[in-house]
Design an enzyme around this catalytic site. Structure first.
Site, mmCIF file in Angstrom:
data_model
loop_
_atom_site.group_PDB
_atom_site.id
_atom_site.type_symbol
_atom_site.label_atom_id
_atom_site.label_comp_id
_atom_site.label_asym_id
_atom_site.label_seq_id
_atom_site.Cartn_x
_atom_site.Cartn_y
_atom_site.Cartn_z
ATOM 1 N N GLU A 129 0.873 -1.156 0.000
ATOM 2 C CA GLU A 129 0.000 0.000 0.000
ATOM 3 C C GLU A 129 0.921 1.219 0.000
ATOM 4 O O GLU A 129 1.802 1.319 0.861
ATOM 5 C CB GLU A 129 -0.883 -0.004 1.257
ATOM 6 C CG GLU A 129 -1.958 1.039 1.183
ATOM 7 C CD GLU A 129 -2.862 1.068 2.407
ATOM 8 O OE1 GLU A 129 -2.818 0.129 3.228
ATOM 9 O OE2 GLU A 129 -3.599 2.058 2.533
ATOM 10 N N ARG A 180 5.295 -13.096 9.518
ATOM 11 C CA ARG A 180 5.891 -11.808 9.221
ATOM 12 C C ARG A 180 7.187 -11.636 9.997
ATOM 13 O O ARG A 180 7.444 -12.319 10.983
ATOM 14 C CB ARG A 180 4.920 -10.660 9.466
ATOM 15 C CG ARG A 180 4.444 -10.473 10.877
ATOM 16 C CD ARG A 180 3.288 -9.480 10.957
ATOM 17 N NE ARG A 180 3.682 -8.130 10.591
ATOM 18 C CZ ARG A 180 2.985 -7.371 9.732
ATOM 19 N NH1 ARG A 180 1.887 -7.831 9.166
ATOM 20 N NH2 ARG A 180 3.375 -6.147 9.457
ATOM 21 N N LYS A 182 3.738 0.681 9.754
ATOM 22 C CA LYS A 182 3.927 1.916 8.991
ATOM 23 C C LYS A 182 3.285 3.104 9.693
ATOM 24 O O LYS A 182 3.785 4.216 9.601
ATOM 25 C CB LYS A 182 3.354 1.749 7.588
ATOM 26 C CG LYS A 182 4.337 1.074 6.646
ATOM 27 C CD LYS A 182 3.862 1.116 5.216
ATOM 28 C CE LYS A 182 2.842 0.055 4.960
ATOM 29 N NZ LYS A 182 2.501 -0.086 3.540
HETATM 30 P P1 ATP Z 1 1.617 -2.133 7.978
HETATM 31 O O1 ATP Z 1 0.664 -2.985 8.754
HETATM 32 O O2 ATP Z 1 2.877 -1.796 8.689
HETATM 33 O O3 ATP Z 1 0.986 -0.935 7.348
HETATM 34 P P2 ATP Z 1 1.163 -3.670 5.744
HETATM 35 O O4 ATP Z 1 1.117 -5.122 5.910
HETATM 36 O O5 ATP Z 1 -0.135 -2.974 5.668
HETATM 37 O O6 ATP Z 1 2.113 -3.042 6.819
HETATM 38 P P3 ATP Z 1 1.606 -3.471 2.995
HETATM 39 O O7 ATP Z 1 2.182 -2.353 2.230
HETATM 40 O O8 ATP Z 1 0.159 -3.733 2.858
HETATM 41 O O9 ATP Z 1 1.993 -3.250 4.489
HETATM 42 O O10 ATP Z 1 2.419 -4.799 2.745
HETATM 43 C C1 ATP Z 1 2.770 -5.280 1.481
HETATM 44 C C2 ATP Z 1 3.151 -6.724 1.604
HETATM 45 O O11 ATP Z 1 4.233 -6.868 2.519
HETATM 46 C C3 ATP Z 1 2.016 -7.565 2.136
HETATM 47 O O12 ATP Z 1 1.963 -8.767 1.383
HETATM 48 C C4 ATP Z 1 2.390 -7.839 3.555
HETATM 49 O O13 ATP Z 1 1.891 -9.075 3.979
HETATM 50 C C5 ATP Z 1 3.913 -7.818 3.495
HETATM 51 N N1 ATP Z 1 4.471 -7.413 4.782
HETATM 52 C C6 ATP Z 1 4.194 -6.296 5.487
HETATM 53 N N2 ATP Z 1 4.859 -6.284 6.658
HETATM 54 C C7 ATP Z 1 5.601 -7.423 6.697
HETATM 55 C C8 ATP Z 1 6.514 -7.996 7.644
HETATM 56 N N3 ATP Z 1 6.795 -7.387 8.796
HETATM 57 N N4 ATP Z 1 7.088 -9.171 7.329
HETATM 58 C C9 ATP Z 1 6.829 -9.780 6.168
HETATM 59 N N5 ATP Z 1 5.987 -9.309 5.235
HETATM 60 C C10 ATP Z 1 5.369 -8.141 5.483
HETATM 61 MG MG MG Z 2 -1.623 -3.685 4.318
#
Ligand code: ATP
Ligand code: MG
Length: 564
Positions: free
Chosen positions: A42, A268, A278
């Protein structure tokens, strides 16, 4: 080893469970042998090290199995998203050594998603609910207790179709109504209890402008986008396990053929002494608790890059922690081990004194200088050597002299001998102090028979210290970083994460002295400062002042270890 080699090397090791699934699917001829993945960030912040774990599996699977991986920006929420993030995300992925087959945006599919929502309404599988978000939440029930059906649940289809149009026209207030899928308010899976699939957001979108006012929710967009694109393996993190049945349900309503994308979940990456959400990282930036997204203390990819981390070290770390189906937290020291291991192989050794005090060699001729041979990297013959200027007056570390030293102190103390790295053995003869007892200068005599490389003098000394000749020294600023948080897992702590920050996470050392060899160093150049740690040139450097970031300290405490 290059990033490419490491990835090839990975192949030789035992497969992780996702690779096993992919190999089984290939052997069974699923999807006509097609492998397609996507990385779906995102664009609401910079990528962090956790994302690199997702990137490595998404792009890695595609690379290793002749598939393709697309970059898909999951831009369904205009409130938090921005092009600045889109650009930064692309840069970080490429820096990690990957390239996408195509770039897509979830917003590209807004028309198709809209049509699909209309289809669901017409089929009696979705309805407009005019209750507030709070009321809807109250009716959700609990995992053991069924939810309550909305009073709008059985409204006429025509009415819902009409109101859905209105949701997108701009006249309605945010929150005044939502579109919900009509599934099962008693389902044991909470996500099936008539999930909200569209909401009103009256803010322009960074790509579609003001075309849309009704925006699809993540659960209504993600799987369908996978389907539209032809994704075969939709890999994400474990929190989506409970969303998977809904992911499948929507695609079953949508699909007109046999093909189905499948979602797989892995643990994760969580790291000790930092936060990875984030939302929290954005807070740190906005409240200026750090110096931007690329502050070298941030767990962002650009932060690690600025700090001097290499893609290879990050890949090695991810390789070591692996992919599993249970959540946990990884020790930051394992990441530090990986960068040390990598920089040990590639960083040139130089002499830098962080906390200088003058050492005068009283029996060394006043106007004499010598050029000593300094090996660039004992781990790598081919890295060659450079010259370092030696003279009567040198800077040494303040901590390398002690007037009254304990028995096991092997550095400079009156009567004791040490080797000056790449030069001579010297014997400490004393020091000069001011009226308050502060040490101003240290004195020693050198032994001209002990120059490094000369035939054995027969004498061994226990300590080796580094030095920089005063006339050769260049002034440096060195930024020494420590953990950003004081507790191991700030996210699990009851206190506000901002109250858990380490007040000593940045120490700025000015007046450090480096040998002239590093004068021409460019931003990002990486060095080992002998006996201290690994450092890289920061972008804040100017033509007359170099600034270094400490990437990581040397593993061994430098008091007792004998230098190689
Ligand atoms: P946040 O919750 O911090 O906003 P997010 O999961 O919403 O993070 P995205 O930009 O939606 O962030 O994530 C893109 C991809 O990266 C998704 O497939 C997510 O599962 C993966 N991802 C995000 N954080 C992690 C992590 N800590 N370890 C492994 N994969 C991750
Ligand atoms: Mg997300």
């Amino acid at each position: 080893m290059s990033a490419e080699d490491i990835l090839k090397d990975d192949n030789k090791k035992s497969l992780n469970f996702i690779e096993t699934i992919v190999e089984t699917d290939l052997s069974e001829g699923k999807n006509d042998g097609r492998i397609q993945t996507r990385f779906p960030p995102e664009p609401n912040g910079y990528l962090h090290i956790g994302h690199s774990k997702a990137i490595a599996i998404d792009f890695g699977i595609a690379r290793n199995y002749n598939g393709c991986c697309n970059l898909r920006f999951d831009d369904t929420n205009p409130i938090k998203e921005d092009v600045e993030y889109v650009d930064a995300i692309k840069e970080d992925i490429q820096w990690l050594g990957y390239d996408w087959a195509n770039i897509y945006y979830a917003s590209d599919y807004f028309p198709q998603l809209w049509d699909f929502a209309v289809q669901l309404i017409k089929e009696g599988k979705a309805y407009i609910d005019e209750q507030s978000a709070e009321d809807i939440a109250k009716q959700k029930g609990t995992p053991t207790q069924a939810g309550i059906e909305s009073p709008f649940r059985n409204r006429p289809i025509e009415e819902s179709l009409d109101l859905f149009q209105k949701m997108n026209e701009g006249a309605l207030e945010e929150g005044s109504m939502v579109l919900r899928a009509k599934i099962d308010m008693a389902s044991s899976n909470m996500h099936f209890r008539d999930p909200i699939i569209y909401r009103i957001i009256n803010q322009p979108h960074h790509r579609t402008g003001t075309t849309w006012k009704a925006y699809p929710m993540y659960d209504f967009a993600h799987g369908q986008c996978d389907y539209f694109e032809g994704v075969t393996h939709s890999i994400c993190t474990l929190e989506f396990v409970v969303h998977r049945p809904l992911y499948d349900w929507f695609i079953d309503q949508l699909a007109t053929d046999e093909y189905r994308p499948h979602q797989y979940e892995f643990n994760r990456l969580n790291l000790t002494y930092t936060v990875m959400s984030k939302r929290k990282l954005l807070q740190l930036v906005q409240e200026q608790l750090v110096d931007g997204w690329d502050d070298p203390r941030m767990p962002t990819i650009c932060g690690f890059r600025r700090r001097g981390y290499t893609p290879e070290a990050i890949h090695n770390f991810i390789d070591r922690i692996g992919y599993t189906k249970y959540d946990g937290i990884n020790d930051i020291s394992l990441l530090e081990y990986s960068i040390r291991e990598d920089l040990n192989k590639r960083a040139s050794r130089v002499s830098v004194v962080l906390d200088p005090i003058k050492l005068v060699l009283t029996n060394y001729p006043e106007d004499k200088t010598e050029l000593m041979d300094a090996q660039n990297n004992p781990e790598d013959e081919s890295a060659g050597s450079h010259k370092i200027l030696f003279a009567k007056e040198l800077y040494i570390e303040r901590g390398d002299f002690m007037e009254d030293a304990p028995k096991k102190y092997f550095r400079l103390t009156p009567g004791n001998e040490v080797r000056l790295k790449n030069a001579y053995i010297v014997k400490c003869t004393g020091c000069k102090k001011d009226a308050d007892g502060n040490i101003l200068e240290v004195y020693a005599e050198y032994d001209d028979q002990t120059k490094s490389g000369m035939p054995e003098s027969g004498r061994k000394v226990k300590g080796t210290i580094h030095w920089v000749a005063t006339q050769d020294a260049t002034d440096l600023e060195v930024r020494v970083y420590d953990r950003l948080f004081m507790v191991e897992n700030p996210s699990e702590d009851e206190r506000d994460f901002r109250d858990l920050m380490n007040p000593d996470s940045l120490k700025v050392l000015t007046g450090c002295k480096g040998e002239s060899y590093i004068k021409g160093a460019q931003v990002q150049d990486k060095f080992q400062f002998q006996r201290i740690g690994y450092f890289c040139v920061d972008k804040d450097s100017t033509s007359d002042k170099l600034i270094f970031n400490r990437t990581v300290s040397l593993k061994d405490s430098w008091s007792k270890t004998k230098e190689k």
